[in-house]
Design an enzyme around this catalytic site. Structure first.
Site, PDB file in Angstrom:
ATOM      1  N   ASP A   1      -4.284  -7.786  -7.039  1.00 51.58           N
ATOM      2  CA  ASP A   1      -5.725  -8.516  -7.932  1.00 51.58           C
ATOM      3  C   ASP A   1      -5.581  -7.609  -9.223  1.00 51.58           C
ATOM      4  OD1 ASP A   1      -6.690  -8.578  -4.993  1.00 51.58           O
ATOM      5  OD2 ASP A   1      -5.705  -6.419  -4.412  1.00 51.58           O
TER       6      ASP A   1
ATOM      7  N   HIS B   1       0.371  -1.009   0.102  1.00 48.76           N
ATOM      8  CA  HIS B   1       0.259   0.357   0.276  1.00 48.76           C
ATOM      9  C   HIS B   1       0.480   1.261  -0.191  1.00 48.76           C
ATOM     10  CE1 HIS B   1      -3.042  -2.773   2.476  1.00 48.76           C
ATOM     11  NE2 HIS B   1      -3.532  -2.606   0.920  1.00 48.76           N
TER      12      HIS B   1
HETATM   13  O1  PAF Z   1      -8.564  -3.780  -3.332  1.00 44.58           O
HETATM   14  C1  PAF Z   1      -8.791  -3.574  -2.083  1.00 44.58           C
HETATM   15  O2  PAF Z   1      -8.788  -3.253  -1.208  1.00 44.58           O
HETATM   16  C2  PAF Z   1     -10.451  -3.494  -1.605  1.00 44.58           C
HETATM   17  O3  PAF Z   1     -11.038  -4.390  -3.352  1.00 44.58           O
HETATM   18  C3  PAF Z   1     -10.747  -1.623  -2.797  1.00 44.58           C
HETATM   19  C4  PAF Z   1      -9.989  -1.181  -3.833  1.00 44.58           C
HETATM   20  C5  PAF Z   1      -9.671  -0.361  -1.422  1.00 44.58           C
HETATM   21  C6  PAF Z   1     -12.116  -1.898  -2.831  1.00 44.58           C
HETATM   22  O4  PAF Z   1     -12.780  -1.842  -1.861  1.00 44.58           O
END
Ligand code: PAF
Length: 282
Positions: A152, A37
């Protein structure tokens, strides 16, 4: 650093930014922040005048109530992680009620069928939940650029379709997968793995790297059989799916085409914790 817990207060604050014609980068997250992140935030921080990070565990994208319940919620340490590295970011951490206004439902979206492959097959309704929250967040934040990790990858393609089909004016930027030292793709779910499971989980990326080598000479179905056989040897890992798919349609590769780009996708369970990963093959 300002943390907003209500969308009304956030939008009041953002109206100043919107009128300044500065670029606003957005990193949507569900919290339990890890270095993956932080690398997205870093990208946004370097490429935009302002960065906003949302921290919201979105109930409509969980098809398993136990998974939702056990999802780590660590707002204080998340805020701390962001503040210690980045100055002047805005954090948006709303409540479910503030976002869904009493109707915690998802909207069904048509993503040209990519929603029915892989994660879509195994997590019914998941991408409707993702589309619903991402659209809501884009409408609240109105970012110029939004950053999503390639771990993802299917979600990234879904978000690009969502933007295209709804004419949303935001650029979607896919960012490389960030890995732990042993190769395990960073994920908030890794927090729940025991030391032993974490060691076993290193096999996922080892296998993916091997599939990349094999893709030069073997067919998708030969590689799939090999992956299934290899993973059966591990006592802690249960394979949910392995698939080599076209990156545009996400449909499984039956016969390789030089014109197409492919990725190998995998989902496994370790200790009842679901992990996904993928690798670019050509
Ligand atoms: O990837 C994630 O953490 C979630 O799917 C997101 C994009 C924040 C949507 O809730």
């Amino acid at each position: 650093m300002i943390v907003f817990k209500e969308k009304a207060l956030l939008t009041e604050h953002l109206s100043v930014f919107w009128s300044q014609k500065k670029t606003l980068g957005f990193v949507p997250t569900m919290g339990a922040l890890h270095n993956g992140h932080l690398s997205l935030i870093e990208k946004s921080y370097t490429h935009n005048d302002y960065t906003i990070i949302s921290i919201f565990v979105n109930p409509t994208q969980f098809n398993n109530s136990e998974d939702l319940e056990k999802y780590p919620r660590t707002l204080d340490s998340d805020v701390e992680k962001i503040t210690s590295k980045f100055k002047n970011c805005i954090i948006f951490a709303p409540s479910v009620d503030d976002i869904y206004e009493g109707k915690t439902n998802s909207t069904h979206y048509d993503y040209d069928g990519i929603e029915n492959e892989m994660e879509g097959k195994h997590r019914p309704g998941h991408f409707d939940g993702v589309g619903t929250i991402v659209k809501k967040l884009f409408e609240i934040v109105k970012p110029n650029n939004a950053y999503f990790g390639e771990k993802d990858f299917q979600q990234l393609q879904i978000v690009k379709k969502l933007v295209q089909k709804n004419n949303l004016s935001v650029s979607i930027i896919g960012c490389d997968i960030y890995r732990e030292e042993n190769g395990l793709a960073m994920s908030s779910r890794n927090e729940r793995l025991s030391v032993l499971s974490r060691n076993h989980a290193a096999l996922i990326y080892k296998i993916l790297k091997q599939t990349k080598i094999m893709f030069g000479t073997k067919s998708a179905s030969e590689i799939t059989k090999w992956v299934e056989k290899e993973l059966k040897k591990d006592s802690l890992i249960t394979l949910e799916y392995f698939e080599i798919a076209d990156i545009e349609t996400l449909k499984g590769c039956l016969r390789k085409s030089k014109q197409k780009k492919y990725r190998a996708f995998i989902a496994v369970f370790i200790d009842n914790i679901r992990l996904i990963d993928n690798i670019s093959l050509n």
